[in-house]
Write a protein that holds these residues in place. Structure first.
Motif, mmCIF file in Angstrom:
data_model
loop_
_atom_site.group_PDB
_atom_site.id
_atom_site.type_symbol
_atom_site.label_atom_id
_atom_site.label_comp_id
_atom_site.label_asym_id
_atom_site.label_seq_id
_atom_site.Cartn_x
_atom_site.Cartn_y
_atom_site.Cartn_z
ATOM 1 N N CYS A 67 -3.912 5.990 -0.174
ATOM 2 C CA CYS A 67 -3.007 4.877 -0.728
ATOM 3 C C CYS A 67 -2.594 5.225 -2.096
ATOM 4 O O CYS A 67 -3.511 5.324 -3.022
ATOM 5 C CB CYS A 67 -3.670 3.733 -0.397
ATOM 6 S SG CYS A 67 -2.757 2.291 -1.173
ATOM 7 N N HIS B 1 0.866 -1.212 0.088
ATOM 8 C CA HIS B 1 -0.120 -0.196 0.006
ATOM 9 C C HIS B 1 0.793 1.278 -0.009
ATOM 10 O O HIS B 1 2.342 1.104 0.084
ATOM 11 C CB HIS B 1 -0.841 0.040 1.275
ATOM 12 C CG HIS B 1 -1.729 -1.186 1.410
ATOM 13 N ND1 HIS B 1 -3.081 -1.161 0.584
ATOM 14 C CD2 HIS B 1 -1.662 -2.348 1.915
ATOM 15 C CE1 HIS B 1 -3.708 -2.388 0.950
ATOM 16 N NE2 HIS B 1 -2.966 -2.843 1.699
ATOM 17 N N HIS C 194 -8.948 -0.068 -4.339
ATOM 18 C CA HIS C 194 -7.706 0.743 -4.125
ATOM 19 C C HIS C 194 -8.167 2.294 -3.914
ATOM 20 O O HIS C 194 -7.496 3.132 -3.151
ATOM 21 C CB HIS C 194 -6.636 0.805 -5.158
ATOM 22 C CG HIS C 194 -5.599 1.607 -5.292
ATOM 23 N ND1 HIS C 194 -4.930 2.126 -4.599
ATOM 24 C CD2 HIS C 194 -5.642 2.553 -6.303
ATOM 25 C CE1 HIS C 194 -4.015 3.098 -4.819
ATOM 26 N NE2 HIS C 194 -4.374 3.554 -6.133
ATOM 27 N N MET D 124 -9.301 3.642 -0.733
ATOM 28 C CA MET D 124 -8.783 3.308 0.552
ATOM 29 C C MET D 124 -8.052 4.842 0.914
ATOM 30 O O MET D 124 -6.918 5.411 0.442
ATOM 31 C CB MET D 124 -7.569 2.616 0.241
ATOM 32 C CG MET D 124 -6.591 2.175 1.418
ATOM 33 S SD MET D 124 -5.700 0.782 1.104
ATOM 34 C CE MET D 124 -4.635 0.811 2.672
ATOM 35 N N GLU E 260 -0.469 3.240 -3.882
ATOM 36 C CA GLU E 260 -0.041 2.049 -4.433
ATOM 37 C C GLU E 260 -1.025 1.440 -5.071
ATOM 38 O O GLU E 260 -1.912 1.045 -4.110
ATOM 39 C CB GLU E 260 0.971 1.390 -3.783
ATOM 40 C CG GLU E 260 2.145 1.845 -3.244
ATOM 41 C CD GLU E 260 3.258 2.156 -4.502
ATOM 42 O OE1 GLU E 260 3.057 1.186 -5.228
ATOM 43 O OE2 GLU E 260 4.244 2.785 -4.162
ATOM 44 N N PHE E 261 -1.161 0.765 -6.120
ATOM 45 C CA PHE E 261 -2.418 -0.009 -6.662
ATOM 46 C C PHE E 261 -2.402 -1.359 -5.774
ATOM 47 O O PHE E 261 -1.756 -1.922 -5.803
ATOM 48 C CB PHE E 261 -2.587 -0.312 -8.025
ATOM 49 C CG PHE E 261 -3.851 -0.936 -8.397
ATOM 50 C CD1 PHE E 261 -5.087 -0.417 -8.541
ATOM 51 C CD2 PHE E 261 -3.687 -2.421 -8.699
ATOM 52 C CE1 PHE E 261 -6.080 -1.003 -8.633
ATOM 53 C CE2 PHE E 261 -4.917 -2.974 -8.984
ATOM 54 C CZ PHE E 261 -6.086 -2.243 -9.097
ATOM 55 N N CYS E 262 -3.539 -1.544 -4.922
ATOM 56 C CA CYS E 262 -3.579 -2.539 -4.072
ATOM 57 C C CYS E 262 -4.994 -3.433 -4.325
ATOM 58 O O CYS E 262 -5.067 -4.520 -3.628
ATOM 59 C CB CYS E 262 -3.557 -1.945 -2.792
ATOM 60 S SG CYS E 262 -4.770 -0.791 -2.177
HETATM 61 CU CU1 CUA Z 1 -4.089 0.481 -0.438
HETATM 62 CU CU2 CUA Z 1 -4.016 1.032 -2.862
#
Ligand code: CUA
Length: 155
Positions: A137, A102, A145, A148, A139-141
């Motif tokens: 966030c 993340h 995403h 987030m 970062e692609f999670c």
């Molecule tokens: Cu956690 Cu994108």
């Protein structure tokens, strides 16, 4: 040695670009306090639910007034949320992930760290301005995403 005019122009142009790029790195490192992560601390992501610091992440005030904020990032939320910290005080964030990579980015500030499962990302900063900040966030999670989001309240 004979060097063509155009060749010489490009050699100088390349040199100027290199100096500019290195200068930009030095400037942002100094002025914006941008630095690579230097804190290497590992944690077993499967034991976070029983970890004394991260099972119920609680903001701790040290005797000198500085604050330590443990944060757990997981699909698709930050805990605790909101995070409440005082202004003009050194705030140390200690962030870890239970699942995937993340990001922890406090919008409008230079607080920005990658959160990697298995590691504790740590950085310290001071918030000069009280207010409510959005934590995203970056970062692609996963599918949610974009949902987030957390909040930081500086009092
Ligand atoms: Cu956690 Cu994108």
């Amino acid at each position: 040695m004979q060097v063509d005019l155009y060749e010489r122009i490009w050699m100088w142009a390349a040199t100027v670009l290199i100096v500019l790029f290195i200068g930009a790195i030095m400037l942002t490192a100094g002025e914006e306090a941008i630095e690579p992560p230097s804190h290497v601390e590992t944690i077993d992501p499967t034991t976070i639910s029983t970890n004394p610091e991260f099972a119920k992440p609680t903001i701790v005030t040290r005797p000198d007034g500085s604050v330590v904020v443990p944060v757990v990032a997981s699909m698709f939320a930050f805990a605790p949320d909101p995070i409440e910290v005082p202004a003009h005080v050194r705030v140390t964030f200690r962030i870890t992930s239970t699942d995937v990579i993340h990001g922890f980015d406090v919008a409008g500030t230079n607080a920005n760290a990658m959160v990697i499962p298995g590691y504790v990302s740590q950085f310290t900063m001071t918030f000069p301005t009280a207010g409510r900040y959005t934590i995203t966030c970056n970062e692609f999670c996963g599918l949610l995403h974009h949902m987030m989001v957390g909040h930081l309240v500086v009092k």
